[in-house]
Design an enzyme around this catalytic site. Structure first.
Site, PDB file in Angstrom:
ATOM      1  N   TYR A  32     -49.409  11.616 -50.019  1.00 43.89           N
ATOM      2  CA  TYR A  32     -48.779  11.416 -48.602  1.00 43.89           C
ATOM      3  C   TYR A  32     -48.642  12.713 -47.972  1.00 43.89           C
ATOM      4  O   TYR A  32     -48.513  13.764 -48.700  1.00 43.89           O
ATOM      5  CB  TYR A  32     -47.645  10.492 -48.568  1.00 43.89           C
ATOM      6  CG  TYR A  32     -46.377  11.243 -48.981  1.00 43.89           C
ATOM      7  CD1 TYR A  32     -46.215  11.451 -50.231  1.00 43.89           C
ATOM      8  CD2 TYR A  32     -45.444  11.536 -47.733  1.00 43.89           C
ATOM      9  CE1 TYR A  32     -44.773  12.090 -50.512  1.00 43.89           C
ATOM     10  CE2 TYR A  32     -44.325  12.068 -48.332  1.00 43.89           C
ATOM     11  CZ  TYR A  32     -44.026  12.368 -49.520  1.00 43.89           C
ATOM     12  OH  TYR A  32     -42.720  12.812 -49.751  1.00 43.89           O
ATOM     13  N   LYS A 146     -47.899  16.319 -53.735  1.00 50.54           N
ATOM     14  CA  LYS A 146     -47.105  15.348 -52.770  1.00 50.54           C
ATOM     15  C   LYS A 146     -47.428  14.047 -53.130  1.00 50.54           C
ATOM     16  O   LYS A 146     -48.043  13.299 -52.382  1.00 50.54           O
ATOM     17  CB  LYS A 146     -47.169  15.862 -51.427  1.00 50.54           C
ATOM     18  CG  LYS A 146     -46.083  15.380 -50.329  1.00 50.54           C
ATOM     19  CD  LYS A 146     -46.042  16.276 -49.070  1.00 50.54           C
ATOM     20  CE  LYS A 146     -45.292  15.560 -48.072  1.00 50.54           C
ATOM     21  NZ  LYS A 146     -43.706  15.437 -48.519  1.00 50.54           N
ATOM     22  N   GLU A 178     -35.733  22.782 -55.771  1.00 50.66           N
ATOM     23  CA  GLU A 178     -35.783  22.351 -54.172  1.00 50.66           C
ATOM     24  C   GLU A 178     -34.950  21.059 -53.880  1.00 50.66           C
ATOM     25  O   GLU A 178     -34.275  20.467 -54.803  1.00 50.66           O
ATOM     26  CB  GLU A 178     -37.093  21.866 -53.831  1.00 50.66           C
ATOM     27  CG  GLU A 178     -37.874  20.748 -54.604  1.00 50.66           C
ATOM     28  CD  GLU A 178     -39.337  20.500 -54.085  1.00 50.66           C
ATOM     29  OE1 GLU A 178     -39.509  20.858 -53.201  1.00 50.66           O
ATOM     30  OE2 GLU A 178     -39.744  19.845 -55.068  1.00 50.66           O
ATOM     31  N   LEU A 202     -42.513  21.577 -54.317  1.00 49.78           N
ATOM     32  CA  LEU A 202     -43.657  21.395 -53.305  1.00 49.78           C
ATOM     33  C   LEU A 202     -43.802  22.683 -52.222  1.00 49.78           C
ATOM     34  O   LEU A 202     -42.614  23.232 -51.895  1.00 49.78           O
ATOM     35  CB  LEU A 202     -43.332  20.303 -52.326  1.00 49.78           C
ATOM     36  CG  LEU A 202     -44.569  19.790 -51.390  1.00 49.78           C
ATOM     37  CD1 LEU A 202     -45.469  19.046 -51.875  1.00 49.78           C
ATOM     38  CD2 LEU A 202     -43.661  18.958 -50.023  1.00 49.78           C
TER      39      LEU A 202
HETATM   40  N1  PDD Z   1     -40.645  16.095 -47.218  1.00 44.59           N
HETATM   41  N2  PDD Z   1     -39.870  19.464 -50.944  1.00 44.59           N
HETATM   42  C1  PDD Z   1     -40.029  18.058 -51.137  1.00 44.59           C
HETATM   43  C2  PDD Z   1     -39.603  17.457 -52.544  1.00 44.59           C
HETATM   44  C3  PDD Z   1     -40.329  17.437 -50.003  1.00 44.59           C
HETATM   45  O1  PDD Z   1     -40.334  15.877 -50.112  1.00 44.59           O
HETATM   46  C4  PDD Z   1     -40.399  18.058 -48.710  1.00 44.59           C
HETATM   47  C5  PDD Z   1     -40.863  17.356 -47.599  1.00 44.59           C
HETATM   48  C6  PDD Z   1     -40.511  19.474 -48.585  1.00 44.59           C
HETATM   49  C7  PDD Z   1     -40.743  20.241 -47.474  1.00 44.59           C
HETATM   50  O2  PDD Z   1     -42.083  20.179 -47.098  1.00 44.59           O
HETATM   51  P1  PDD Z   1     -42.545  20.312 -45.688  1.00 44.59           P
HETATM   52  O3  PDD Z   1     -42.035  21.702 -45.135  1.00 44.59           O
HETATM   53  O4  PDD Z   1     -44.060  20.503 -45.868  1.00 44.59           O
HETATM   54  O5  PDD Z   1     -42.166  19.327 -44.894  1.00 44.59           O
HETATM   55  C8  PDD Z   1     -40.255  20.087 -50.243  1.00 44.59           C
HETATM   56  C9  PDD Z   1     -41.110  15.112 -46.379  1.00 44.59           C
HETATM   57  C10 PDD Z   1     -40.777  15.692 -44.920  1.00 44.59           C
HETATM   58  C11 PDD Z   1     -41.082  13.670 -46.713  1.00 44.59           C
HETATM   59  O6  PDD Z   1     -41.247  13.302 -47.712  1.00 44.59           O
HETATM   60  O7  PDD Z   1     -41.083  12.898 -45.689  1.00 44.59           O
END
Ligand code: PDD
Length: 283
Positions: A32, A146, A178, A202
């Site tokens: 996703y 992801k 993270e 991620l």
């Molecule tokens: N999540 N690490 C994890 C485990 C995450 O789920 C996310 C973002 C990030 C940050 O990634 P980005 O800057 O590309 O959004 C890091 C999204 C927002 C979610 O699961 O809804």
């Protein structure tokens, strides 16, 4: 009427149904993205869809869509739903097939679903910071994908909720990886530290933007691992994500960070981020 994208069609919310045999539902066999729209424009959408295609490719799903075609889908979704400021969730699964762990034979078409929702930016968190807790990182070893398998993240986030915190900062042994849904940064003596991009985290798009801002402002951006202890003794701590943007952390496991105030480097990063919203958003 809310419209949802399912396999090539924009359907009314109540008609947007998926099969009980969808492999996303049965196995979490899918991937996703979550993308932001500011003032009707898509922010860093190319970066998101490049990562989406990479995630698909890492789990051997051939989506059959290009970055441009995917961008067009979410562009239409925003328009149909009349959303100016919001978030778009898009996922793809390996498709629908009788339950069997190995990939379906013959191959089935991936199932794609996307929806958009209005969402206000969390200004209160930007200005006052959030509380975080630390928790052991129990996830699998491909956190760079992801994937829909978010059990580790879900349990970590629920642990945060239980202790009145907004985010759970995960660590493997003593190394900070993270957040449950964010990347994590420690700022010490004017320099930023964050976990290097590898299979343990991620590769956040917001992290990318923060790196650009740091480069613009000549703030050293060290992609190095650090310990929970280092984090707790940092001058400033932030988490970042598509929804949280640049959010300061003012308390970790009940210990106050930077006297509970938002620090100067954090403010610089927030200001720089704002400029990128202007320059990296498209119609
Ligand atoms: N999540 N690490 C994890 C485990 C995450 O789920 C996310 C973002 C990030 C940050 O990634 P980005 O800057 O590309 O959004 C890091 C999204 C927002 C979610 O699961 O809804």
């Amino acid at each position: 009427m809310t419209k949802v994208f399912i396999n090539g069609e924009f359907l009314n919310q109540e008609d947007a149904k998926v099969s009980y045999e969808d492999r996303g539902y049965v196995f979490g066999d899918g991937i996703y993205e979550y993308i932001r729209a500011y003032n009707g424009k898509l922010f860093t959408v190319t970066e998101h869809f490049e990562r989406f295609l990479r995630s698909a490719s890492e789990i051997q799903i051939d989506l059959g869509y290009t970055v441009e075609e995917l961008t067009d889908i979410v562009r239409q979704l925003l328009k149909i739903n009349d959303i100016q400021n919001g978030g778009i969730y898009i996922q793809a699964t390996r498709g629908v097939a009788p339950r069997n762990h190995s990939f379906p034979t013959p191959e089935v078409k991936p199932a794609i679903m996307a929806f958009a929702k209005s969402y206000d930016r969390p200004y209160d968190d930007f200005e006052n910071g959030i509380n975080a807790v630390t928790v052991e990182d129990i996830r699998w070893l491909r956190c760079d994908i992801k994937s829909l398998n978010l059990l580790g993240n879900v349990l970590a986030k629920e642990y945060a909720v239980k202790y009145n915190a907004t985010e759970a900062i995960q660590h493997r042994d003593e190394t900070v990886t993270e957040g449950a849904s964010s990347n994590v940064y420690a700022i010490k003596d004017g320099e930023i530290y964050t976990h290097p991009v590898n299979n343990y985290i991620l590769n956040g798009i917001t992290r990318k933007v923060i790196k650009w801002v740091a480069e613009d402002d000549n703030i050293p951006f060290n992609e190095e691992t650090f310990t929970v202890d280092f984090l707790k003794n940092a001058d400033e701590v932030i988490v970042s994500s598509t929804s949280a943007e640049v959010t300061p952390v003012v308390k970790i496991d009940g210990e106050i960070v930077n006297d509970g105030k938002v620090g100067p480097i954090t403010k610089k990063l927030q200001e720089g981020f704002e400029k990128y919203i202007e320059s990296k958003s498209i119609n």
